[in-house]
Enzyme design. Structure first.
Site, PDB file in Angstrom:
ATOM      1  N   HIS A 165      26.551  38.023  36.572  1.00 21.13           N
ATOM      2  CA  HIS A 165      27.814  37.618  37.196  1.00 21.13           C
ATOM      3  C   HIS A 165      28.716  38.808  37.499  1.00 21.13           C
ATOM      4  O   HIS A 165      29.273  39.425  36.592  1.00 21.13           O
ATOM      5  CB  HIS A 165      28.521  36.617  36.265  1.00 21.13           C
ATOM      6  CG  HIS A 165      29.773  36.053  36.827  1.00 21.13           C
ATOM      7  ND1 HIS A 165      30.932  35.938  36.099  1.00 21.13           N
ATOM      8  CD2 HIS A 165      30.065  35.583  38.066  1.00 21.13           C
ATOM      9  CE1 HIS A 165      31.880  35.414  36.869  1.00 21.13           C
ATOM     10  NE2 HIS A 165      31.381  35.194  38.061  1.00 21.13           N
ATOM     11  N   GLU A 180      28.853  40.332  33.829  1.00 24.43           N
ATOM     12  CA  GLU A 180      28.470  39.504  32.682  1.00 24.43           C
ATOM     13  C   GLU A 180      26.988  39.174  32.815  1.00 24.43           C
ATOM     14  O   GLU A 180      26.542  38.745  33.876  1.00 24.43           O
ATOM     15  CB  GLU A 180      29.287  38.196  32.668  1.00 24.43           C
ATOM     16  CG  GLU A 180      30.757  38.406  32.361  1.00 24.43           C
ATOM     17  CD  GLU A 180      31.589  37.125  32.408  1.00 24.43           C
ATOM     18  OE1 GLU A 180      32.564  37.018  31.661  1.00 24.43           O
ATOM     19  OE2 GLU A 180      31.261  36.218  33.210  1.00 24.43           O
ATOM     20  N   SER A 236      29.601  31.428  39.116  1.00 21.94           N
ATOM     21  CA  SER A 236      30.787  31.637  38.280  1.00 21.94           C
ATOM     22  C   SER A 236      30.903  30.561  37.224  1.00 21.94           C
ATOM     23  O   SER A 236      31.577  30.747  36.222  1.00 21.94           O
ATOM     24  CB  SER A 236      32.064  31.568  39.129  1.00 21.94           C
ATOM     25  OG  SER A 236      32.083  32.588  40.055  1.00 21.94           O
ATOM     26  N   ASN A 289      36.091  33.881  32.852  1.00 23.71           N
ATOM     27  CA  ASN A 289      36.675  32.675  33.447  1.00 23.71           C
ATOM     28  C   ASN A 289      37.047  31.611  32.419  1.00 23.71           C
ATOM     29  O   ASN A 289      37.705  30.648  32.728  1.00 23.71           O
ATOM     30  CB  ASN A 289      35.742  32.092  34.518  1.00 23.71           C
ATOM     31  CG  ASN A 289      35.863  32.861  35.823  1.00 23.71           C
ATOM     32  OD1 ASN A 289      36.910  33.417  36.131  1.00 23.71           O
ATOM     33  ND2 ASN A 289      34.781  32.927  36.572  1.00 23.71           N
TER      34      ASN A 289
HETATM   35  N1  LIG Z   1      34.190  35.058  45.439  1.00 26.53           N
HETATM   36  C1  LIG Z   1      34.314  35.374  44.166  1.00 26.53           C
HETATM   37  O1  LIG Z   1      35.372  35.838  43.715  1.00 26.53           O
HETATM   38  C2  LIG Z   1      33.147  35.212  43.230  1.00 26.53           C
HETATM   39  C3  LIG Z   1      33.104  35.998  42.068  1.00 26.53           C
HETATM   40  C4  LIG Z   1      31.990  35.894  41.222  1.00 26.53           C
HETATM   41  C5  LIG Z   1      30.985  34.988  41.523  1.00 26.53           C
HETATM   42  N2  LIG Z   1      31.070  34.209  42.654  1.00 26.53           N
HETATM   43  C6  LIG Z   1      29.943  33.295  42.923  1.00 26.53           C
HETATM   44  O2  LIG Z   1      29.105  33.893  43.908  1.00 26.53           O
HETATM   45  C7  LIG Z   1      28.530  32.896  44.733  1.00 26.53           C
HETATM   46  C8  LIG Z   1      28.889  33.172  46.174  1.00 26.53           C
HETATM   47  O3  LIG Z   1      30.285  33.227  46.328  1.00 26.53           O
HETATM   48  P1  LIG Z   1      30.971  33.901  47.588  1.00 26.53           P
HETATM   49  O4  LIG Z   1      32.421  33.966  47.291  1.00 26.53           O
HETATM   50  O5  LIG Z   1      30.244  35.140  47.967  1.00 26.53           O
HETATM   51  O6  LIG Z   1      30.715  32.770  48.694  1.00 26.53           O
HETATM   52  P2  LIG Z   1      30.727  32.924  50.281  1.00 26.53           P
HETATM   53  O7  LIG Z   1      31.062  31.588  50.813  1.00 26.53           O
HETATM   54  O8  LIG Z   1      31.517  34.093  50.720  1.00 26.53           O
HETATM   55  O9  LIG Z   1      29.201  33.249  50.630  1.00 26.53           O
HETATM   56  C9  LIG Z   1      28.149  32.357  50.433  1.00 26.53           C
HETATM   57  C10 LIG Z   1      27.069  32.660  51.469  1.00 26.53           C
HETATM   58  O10 LIG Z   1      25.924  31.898  51.136  1.00 26.53           O
HETATM   59  C11 LIG Z   1      25.372  31.397  52.339  1.00 26.53           C
HETATM   60  N3  LIG Z   1      24.580  30.224  52.016  1.00 26.53           N
HETATM   61  C12 LIG Z   1      25.036  28.998  51.656  1.00 26.53           C
HETATM   62  N4  LIG Z   1      23.992  28.189  51.407  1.00 26.53           N
HETATM   63  C13 LIG Z   1      22.870  28.912  51.587  1.00 26.53           C
HETATM   64  C14 LIG Z   1      21.494  28.643  51.477  1.00 26.53           C
HETATM   65  N5  LIG Z   1      21.066  27.446  51.131  1.00 26.53           N
HETATM   66  N6  LIG Z   1      20.629  29.631  51.721  1.00 26.53           N
HETATM   67  C15 LIG Z   1      21.063  30.857  52.078  1.00 26.53           C
HETATM   68  N7  LIG Z   1      22.362  31.183  52.212  1.00 26.53           N
HETATM   69  C16 LIG Z   1      23.257  30.215  51.966  1.00 26.53           C
HETATM   70  C17 LIG Z   1      26.557  31.143  53.263  1.00 26.53           C
HETATM   71  O11 LIG Z   1      26.153  31.182  54.609  1.00 26.53           O
HETATM   72  C18 LIG Z   1      27.482  32.293  52.895  1.00 26.53           C
HETATM   73  O12 LIG Z   1      27.262  33.398  53.746  1.00 26.53           O
HETATM   74  C19 LIG Z   1      29.032  31.556  44.180  1.00 26.53           C
HETATM   75  O13 LIG Z   1      28.088  31.062  43.288  1.00 26.53           O
HETATM   76  C20 LIG Z   1      30.320  31.944  43.479  1.00 26.53           C
HETATM   77  O14 LIG Z   1      30.625  31.048  42.432  1.00 26.53           O
HETATM   78  C21 LIG Z   1      32.106  34.320  43.520  1.00 26.53           C
END
Ligand SMILES: NC(=O)c1ccc[n+]([C@@H]2O[C@H](COP(=O)([O-])OP(=O)(O)OC[C@H]3O[C@@H](n4cnc5c(N)ncnc54)[C@H](O)[C@@H]3O)[C@@H](O)[C@H]2O)c1
Length: 383
Positions: free
Chosen positions: A138, A150, A117, A188
């Site tokens: 994204h 995006e 993000s 964002n």
């Molecule tokens: N949640 C949102 O609203 C949103 C929206 C757009 C983008 N994002 C981006 O998406 C990404 C994930 O966000 P999320 O909300 O799904 O997070 P989340 O915490 O729900 O999930 C992340 C997952 O990654 C796993 N993980 C962490 N380190 C790891 C590694 N080294 N190898 C393999 N797996 C690993 C964790 O176990 C977890 O299951 C981030 O970069 C975030 O910025 C999030």
């Protein structure tokens, strides 16, 4: 059809895997942590069951979707992927490490994307031997429901990678917008004042949370007010994005985070997920003061700040005017594109609100975009 691998089986990874498997791809969903893939599988199972109940998909389709996903803790299962989308924790060093590892496992044609993000795609790509295959893709939460994606080429990304990635995501029925690799990309970045200016209005004692939310919804036509939305997103997540964007813009005061939200986060008032945020969800919701004059002042102030941000993104060529407007309507459900809105209410009126605010407060936060000034001088509209 190419194989798609998703790295990280959390909220976003699970949603993206659902989309890809629904579209018929073989999917590998990898997570390193114990319990993460099982958790993801059971969540997805529940979501698909609900879709079966609602008759959006058949039972057979549900089984087919699940059977296309290989939930795995073995990273080698990403081999032979045509596209990898990384959605792990928002940490640059950890992301870089995994990109290096992934690159060793796939062919040189494989596109490797990050769902970050807020991190720079150039820096993630910089960790790779073949950075030309890296870009940002994204999605918005919940990924299967939100239409916007995006697409973010870094300076290193090849035209071919960009073209092919866009083709795949378009084929998933998503609305794609192209944006420069700058902090917050389009949504964002442009959305910051929706939260920041609303909090500032509250901090000045102009109105309470409920009244600000009422003004934005009732008079602005937004589906959710800023405080409702921050409670929905989570004050921890929303604050972190604000702080990251602020730092990434070299502390431009326009993006300055607020103490009000920081204290909410520190107190554990995270929003709906903790039953308490700006609102206390265990009691009746407070009633707004439905004063239309006050409401209009609140709306104009927040809307002018949003339009200023959108205009500045256009001024700096972050994206086209069409994509900036699409991003806000399809990514965060704004009732209208901000630049189109500016045309309708008069760019000169927006500029006057900003000039008044800047004069009253003497803060750089309210500086109007040079593009707005130029357009008013030349009597032009965005469309
Ligand atoms: N949640 C949102 O609203 C949103 C929206 C757009 C983008 N994002 C981006 O998406 C990404 C994930 O966000 P999320 O909300 O799904 O997070 P989340 O915490 O729900 O999930 C992340 C997952 O990654 C796993 N993980 C962490 N380190 C790891 C590694 N080294 N190898 C393999 N797996 C690993 C964790 O176990 C977890 O299951 C981030 O970069 C975030 O910025 C999030």
């Amino acid at each position: 059809m190419i194989k798609v691998s998703i790295i990280g089986a959390g909220t976003m990874g699970t949603g993206i895997a659902q989309i890809a498997a629904t579209k018929g791809h073989q999917v590998c969903l990898y997570d390193t942590f114990d319990g993460a893939v099982e958790n993801s599988k059971s969540k997805l199972n529940k979501i698909l069951n609900r879709l079966v109940e609602k008759e959006r998909i058949s039972k057979d389709e549900k089984e087919n979707i699940l059977s296309r996903i290989n939930f795995t803790q073995d990273i080698k299962d990403v081999k032979q992927s045509g596209l990898i989308i990384e959605a792990i924790i928002e940490d640059l060093e950890i992301k870089k490490k995994i990109f290096k590892e992934l690159e060793k496992l796939v062919d040189k044609e494989c596109i490797i994307a990050s769902n970050t993000s807020s991190l720079s795609i150039a820096s993630i790509g910089g960790a790779c031997q073949r950075a030309e295959r890296v870009l940002g893709i994204h999605f918005f939460n919940p990924a299967p429901l939100m239409p916007l994606v995006e697409i973010i080429p870094a300076v290193q990304t090849s035209k071919e990678t960009l073209k092919n990635a866009k083709l795949i995501i378009d084929s998933w029925g998503k609305t794609t917008v192209l944006t420069k690799d700058t902090p917050g990309f389009i949504v964002n970045r442009v959305a910051r004042p929706f939260y920041g200016e609303a909090i500032r209005i509250y901090e000045e004692g102009i109105a309470d949370f409920a009244t600000i939310d009422w003004a934005i919804k009732e008079l602005g036509g937004f589906k959710m007010g800023p405080f409702e939305l921050m409670d929905y997103i989570g004050n921890d997540i929303n604050y972190t994005v604000t702080e990251t964007v602020f730092k990434a813009f070299y502390y431009d005061t326009r993006y300055k985070p607020s103490f009000t939200q920081k204290r909410m986060m520190e107190a554990g008032y995270l929003g709906r997920k903790s039953e308490r945020g700006y609102y206390d969800y265990s009691i009746d919701m407070p009633k707004p003061i439905k004063n239309r004059e006050l409401g209009k002042r609140i709306l104009w102030r927040i809307l002018s700040m949003l339009i200023n941000e959108a205009a500045d993104a256009l001024f700096l060529n972050i994206a086209t005017k069409e994509d900036i407007d699409l991003a806000m309507t399809k990514g965060v459900n704004y009732p209208k594109g901000l630049l189109l809105w500016a045309d309708e209410i008069g760019i000169n009126n927006v500029l006057n609100v900003l000039k008044d605010l800047q004069e009253e407060y003497g803060e750089d936060r309210y500086r109007p975009s040079p593009l707005l000034r130029r357009m008013v001088k030349e009597n032009k509209s965005f469309y």
